[in-house]
Design an enzyme around this catalytic site. Structure first.
Site, PDB file in Angstrom:
ATOM      1  N   ARG A   1      30.844  30.975  81.765  1.00 28.39           N
ATOM      2  CA  ARG A   1      31.357  32.312  81.472  1.00 28.39           C
ATOM      3  C   ARG A   1      32.734  32.170  80.856  1.00 28.39           C
ATOM      4  O   ARG A   1      33.559  31.357  81.295  1.00 28.39           O
ATOM      5  CB  ARG A   1      31.429  33.177  82.739  1.00 28.39           C
ATOM      6  CG  ARG A   1      30.080  33.683  83.224  1.00 28.39           C
ATOM      7  CD  ARG A   1      29.500  34.697  82.261  1.00 28.39           C
ATOM      8  NE  ARG A   1      28.254  35.300  82.724  1.00 28.39           N
ATOM      9  CZ  ARG A   1      27.039  34.897  82.384  1.00 28.39           C
ATOM     10  NH1 ARG A   1      26.908  33.833  81.592  1.00 28.39           N
ATOM     11  NH2 ARG A   1      25.964  35.524  82.829  1.00 28.39           N
TER      12      ARG A   1
ATOM     13  N   GLU B   1      33.151  39.128  74.279  1.00 25.55           N
ATOM     14  CA  GLU B   1      32.053  38.792  73.381  1.00 25.55           C
ATOM     15  C   GLU B   1      31.531  40.048  72.694  1.00 25.55           C
ATOM     16  O   GLU B   1      31.099  40.979  73.366  1.00 25.55           O
ATOM     17  CB  GLU B   1      30.926  38.119  74.162  1.00 25.55           C
ATOM     18  CG  GLU B   1      31.332  36.785  74.770  1.00 25.55           C
ATOM     19  CD  GLU B   1      30.205  36.080  75.513  1.00 25.55           C
ATOM     20  OE1 GLU B   1      29.135  36.694  75.703  1.00 25.55           O
ATOM     21  OE2 GLU B   1      30.377  34.922  75.886  1.00 25.55           O
TER      22      GLU B   1
ATOM     23  N   HIS C   1      27.146  32.292  72.436  1.00 22.69           N
ATOM     24  CA  HIS C   1      26.472  32.472  73.736  1.00 22.69           C
ATOM     25  C   HIS C   1      24.962  32.275  73.564  1.00 22.69           C
ATOM     26  O   HIS C   1      24.153  33.113  73.968  1.00 22.69           O
ATOM     27  CB  HIS C   1      26.767  33.862  74.306  1.00 22.69           C
ATOM     28  CG  HIS C   1      26.597  33.917  75.797  1.00 22.69           C
ATOM     29  ND1 HIS C   1      27.330  34.772  76.596  1.00 22.69           N
ATOM     30  CD2 HIS C   1      25.778  33.247  76.654  1.00 22.69           C
ATOM     31  CE1 HIS C   1      26.969  34.629  77.864  1.00 22.69           C
ATOM     32  NE2 HIS C   1      26.023  33.707  77.919  1.00 22.69           N
TER      33      HIS C   1
END
Length: 316
Positions: A234, A263, A283
């Protein structure tokens, strides 16, 4: 016993995705799956839900609408998108789908690590534009042999263990830090000692209030100047401003991040853009054909298990 209802609070619609497997599997057991097309419609059906599935962040206020709900399933490995404290106060279990992408995320960690070792991204980008001369780059003279290096894995859950195993397969020494040491055959060290000993630090830990900015300026100062940092967990685990400052000052050899604190990070305020010793991906660590197939099957199984355990569905 009334027919159980499962609500996907925020159905995935931006990629080629459907919930046919979950719908068909649940229907076989008399469970209805609802996919509200808007958040307003989701809020309207939350009071009917026995189980809620959250693909991203579930606002804390929505928990108070879930008067019938026994569990929230995070449609992911991470569970930081749900206020676990408030859920516990309401008697709502918070869980995840932990097994669907172990291989993929650990592969991503190793791939990012190797890209840093070989300066793969900047050299490939230069070659793609016809630029052959890279021997005057600092990065050219800082490439490392992988065998013999030490990889420090922070967070030794399913993914962290596979990262350590794959690192060992490359001839590396694996060490680990975890607040809950297990019987894994890997030396467990306090975080400061791991940072000091590691050639590469790979973050696989959960994001909690205690672990936010675990890698801050003080932690980075303990790392070797020729070490690299990889984050596949994370983004909030890393103080990105401190990381950018260290990289610009040459206090780290490189960093590779598949996850970011925000993000997507706005390009005009991203301190990590444009650096040859930084690899950034979107991601995508959990992504593969096989992982997607597993997610559908495992999510449906997790939902059925929750409904049975909480008495909303008859046991087999």
């Amino acid at each position: 016993m009334s027919e159980p209802v499962v609500v996907v609070y925020d159905p995935i619609t931006t990629i080629r995705w459907n919930y046919d497997v979950e719908r068909e599997t649940l229907a076989e057991h008399g469970v209805t799956l609802l996919l509200p097309p808007t958040l307003d419609e989701a809020r309207a059906v939350l009071p009917r839900a026995d189980v809620v599935v959250a693909s991203g962040k579930l606002p804390t206020a929505e928990l108070d609408l879930m008067t019938r709900c026994v569990a929230v399933v995070c449609y992911s490995v991470g569970m930081d998108g749900v206020d676990a404290t408030r859920a516990a106060q309401l008697g709502i279990e918070v869980t995840n789908v932990p097994d669907y992408c172990t291989e993929e995320v650990s592969d991503q960690a190793i791939a990012l690590f190797l890209a840093l070792q070989r300066a793969l991204v900047p050299t490939a980008a230069a070659a793609a534009t016809g630029q052959w001369q890279v021997r005057d780059w600092d990065e050219f003279y800082r490439m490392r042999r992988v065998r013999g290096q030490t990889m420090g894995v922070v967070g030794l859950g399913r993914i962290g263990r596979r990262v350590a195993e794959k690192a060992q397969g490359l001839g590396m020494t694996a060490i680990a830090h975890d607040p809950y040491p297990t019987d894994a055959p890997i030396p467990f060290l306090p975080l400061p000692e791991l940072l000091e000993r590691s050639d590469a630090v790979v973050l696989c830990a959960a994001l909690t209030p205690e672990s936010r900015h675990l890698i801050d300026a003080a932690a980075i100062a303990r790392m070797r100047d020729d070490a690299v940092l990889v984050n596949v967990a994370r983004g909030g685990l890393v103080d990105e401003a401190a990381l950018a400052e260290a990289l610009h000052a040459g206090r780290l050899r490189g960093a590779a991040l598949d996850v970011r604190e925000v993000e997507p990070t706005p390009p005009d305020s991203d301190p990590l853009l444009g650096m040859r010793n930084v690899v950034l991906t979107q991601h995508v660590g959990a992504t593969s054909v096989e992982a997607f197939a597993d997610m559908h099957v495992l999510a449906a199984a997790r939902i059925l298990d929750l409904l049975r355990r909480h008495g909303r569905l008859a046991a087999r």
